[in-house]
Design a protein around this motif. Structure first.
Motif, PDB file in Angstrom:
ATOM      1  N   SER A 158      -2.731   6.488  -4.475  1.00  0.00           N
ATOM      2  CA  SER A 158      -2.565   5.126  -3.970  1.00  0.00           C
ATOM      3  C   SER A 158      -3.903   4.550  -3.530  1.00  0.00           C
ATOM      4  O   SER A 158      -4.845   5.275  -3.206  1.00  0.00           O
ATOM      5  CB  SER A 158      -1.586   5.107  -2.793  1.00  0.00           C
ATOM      6  N   ALA A 159      -3.952   3.219  -3.513  1.00  0.00           N
ATOM      7  CA  ALA A 159      -5.150   2.552  -3.001  1.00  0.00           C
ATOM      8  C   ALA A 159      -5.358   2.889  -1.526  1.00  0.00           C
ATOM      9  O   ALA A 159      -6.491   2.951  -1.047  1.00  0.00           O
ATOM     10  CB  ALA A 159      -5.018   1.044  -3.196  1.00  0.00           C
ATOM     11  N   LEU A 160      -4.262   3.113  -0.804  1.00  0.00           N
ATOM     12  CA  LEU A 160      -4.366   3.477   0.608  1.00  0.00           C
ATOM     13  C   LEU A 160      -5.079   4.811   0.762  1.00  0.00           C
ATOM     14  O   LEU A 160      -5.944   4.970   1.629  1.00  0.00           O
ATOM     15  CB  LEU A 160      -2.975   3.535   1.230  1.00  0.00           C
ATOM     16  N   ASP A 161      -4.739   5.781  -0.067  1.00  0.00           N
ATOM     17  CA  ASP A 161      -5.389   7.089   0.016  1.00  0.00           C
ATOM     18  C   ASP A 161      -6.882   6.978  -0.258  1.00  0.00           C
ATOM     19  O   ASP A 161      -7.679   7.717   0.318  1.00  0.00           O
ATOM     20  CB  ASP A 161      -4.745   8.065  -0.967  1.00  0.00           C
ATOM     21  N   ASP A 163       0.807  -1.222   0.000  1.00  0.00           N
ATOM     22  CA  ASP A 163       0.000   0.000   0.000  1.00  0.00           C
ATOM     23  C   ASP A 163       0.839   1.270   0.000  1.00  0.00           C
ATOM     24  O   ASP A 163       0.311   2.359  -0.236  1.00  0.00           O
ATOM     25  CB  ASP A 163      -0.927   0.027   1.222  1.00  0.00           C
ATOM     26  N   TRP A 164       2.142   1.148   0.280  1.00  0.00           N
ATOM     27  CA  TRP A 164       2.984   2.335   0.395  1.00  0.00           C
ATOM     28  C   TRP A 164       3.619   2.679  -0.948  1.00  0.00           C
ATOM     29  O   TRP A 164       4.805   2.556  -1.154  1.00  0.00           O
ATOM     30  CB  TRP A 164       4.062   2.139   1.455  1.00  0.00           C
ATOM     31  N   GLY A 165       2.787   3.117  -1.857  1.00  0.00           N
ATOM     32  CA  GLY A 165       3.293   3.512  -3.164  1.00  0.00           C
ATOM     33  C   GLY A 165       2.186   4.147  -3.971  1.00  0.00           C
ATOM     34  O   GLY A 165       1.001   3.992  -3.667  1.00  0.00           O
ATOM     35  N   ALA A 166       2.563   4.883  -4.990  1.00  0.00           N
ATOM     36  CA  ALA A 166       1.582   5.556  -5.831  1.00  0.00           C
ATOM     37  C   ALA A 166       0.927   4.546  -6.764  1.00  0.00           C
ATOM     38  O   ALA A 166       1.582   3.679  -7.333  1.00  0.00           O
ATOM     39  CB  ALA A 166       2.245   6.666  -6.647  1.00  0.00           C
ATOM     40  N   GLY A 167      -0.380   4.665  -6.906  1.00  0.00           N
ATOM     41  CA  GLY A 167      -1.113   3.816  -7.828  1.00  0.00           C
ATOM     42  C   GLY A 167      -1.350   4.525  -9.142  1.00  0.00           C
ATOM     43  O   GLY A 167      -0.606   5.429  -9.524  1.00  0.00           O
TER      44      GLY A 167
END
Length: 208
Positions: A163-166, A154-158
């Motif tokens: 990102s999916a986290l955002d 999750d610690w990366g730009a999608g």
């Protein structure tokens, strides 16, 4: 402009820790949402590893040292709480659980809470539902419907740089702010205020 105070506590052990990074993202999103609504939002984040010795001593003695007592008061007085734990042995960390064990049983009564967790695999995301939600339900907190779990992927730009986290952080923060809107701002206690001896004595609970 009304002031609303959010306290975030995280039980990560590393420097930096993924739990702290998740707490920072959740806190920033909630703070931004409050500001959009015209509130002066104050966010303070605490790392429980800095209180580990005091928490352990409070577990066995029933007495919170001044530094830990100040943190417990900050959490009790906050308008909302963000709480993030790493996953250890398929559950929340002992440090995280012990902090809430030494807290007054009424401190989180009706308080809006946003829960989060981090771990080494997405398979541990169920910790949100079998450990964190029951804990805060027992403490009678008002838990945001969306809890957020972050795995290493999750610690990366999608796609599109988002990102999916955002995509999970933003709705969860909005839900926390919505819960805060249902409750009046809590008055800040005087840091020099002390309770009467009889009241302090009444709060001492025998420990098994």
């Amino acid at each position: 402009m009304a002031e609303r105070r959010i306290v975030a506590v995280t039980a990560g052990l590393g420097v930096p820790s993924s739990s702290r990074m998740l707490a920072d993202q959740l806190g920033a999103a909630a703070q931004a949402r409050l500001q959009e609504l015209g509130h002066h939002a104050v966010l303070t984040t605490y790392e429980l590893r800095e209180y580990a010795v005091d928490i352990a001593n409070a577990m066995v003695s029933g007495y919170a040292a001044p530094k830990l007592e100040a943190l417990l008061n900050e959490v009790a007085d906050a308008d909302a709480l963000i709480a993030v734990s790493p996953v250890f042995s398929a559950s929340i960390s002992g440090l995280f659980k012990s902090f809430f064990d030494v807290m007054d049983k009424n401190a989180l009564d009706a308080k809006p809470v946003l829960a989060g967790a981090t771990g080494g695999s997405a398979r541990h995301s169920m910790v949100l539902d079998f450990a964190l939600r029951p804990l805060f339900a027992y403490l009678r907190a008002r838990v945001a419907p969306t809890a957020v779990y972050a795995a290493p992927d999750d610690w990366g730009a999608g796609s599109g740089g988002i990102s999916a986290l955002d995509d999970r952080v933003q709705p969860a923060a909005a839900e926390l702010v919505a819960l805060m809107g249902d409750a009046p701002a809590r008055p800040r206690r005087n840091s020099g205020e002390s309770l009467p001896f009889e009241q302090l004595l009444a709060q001492i609970q025998p420990r098994s």
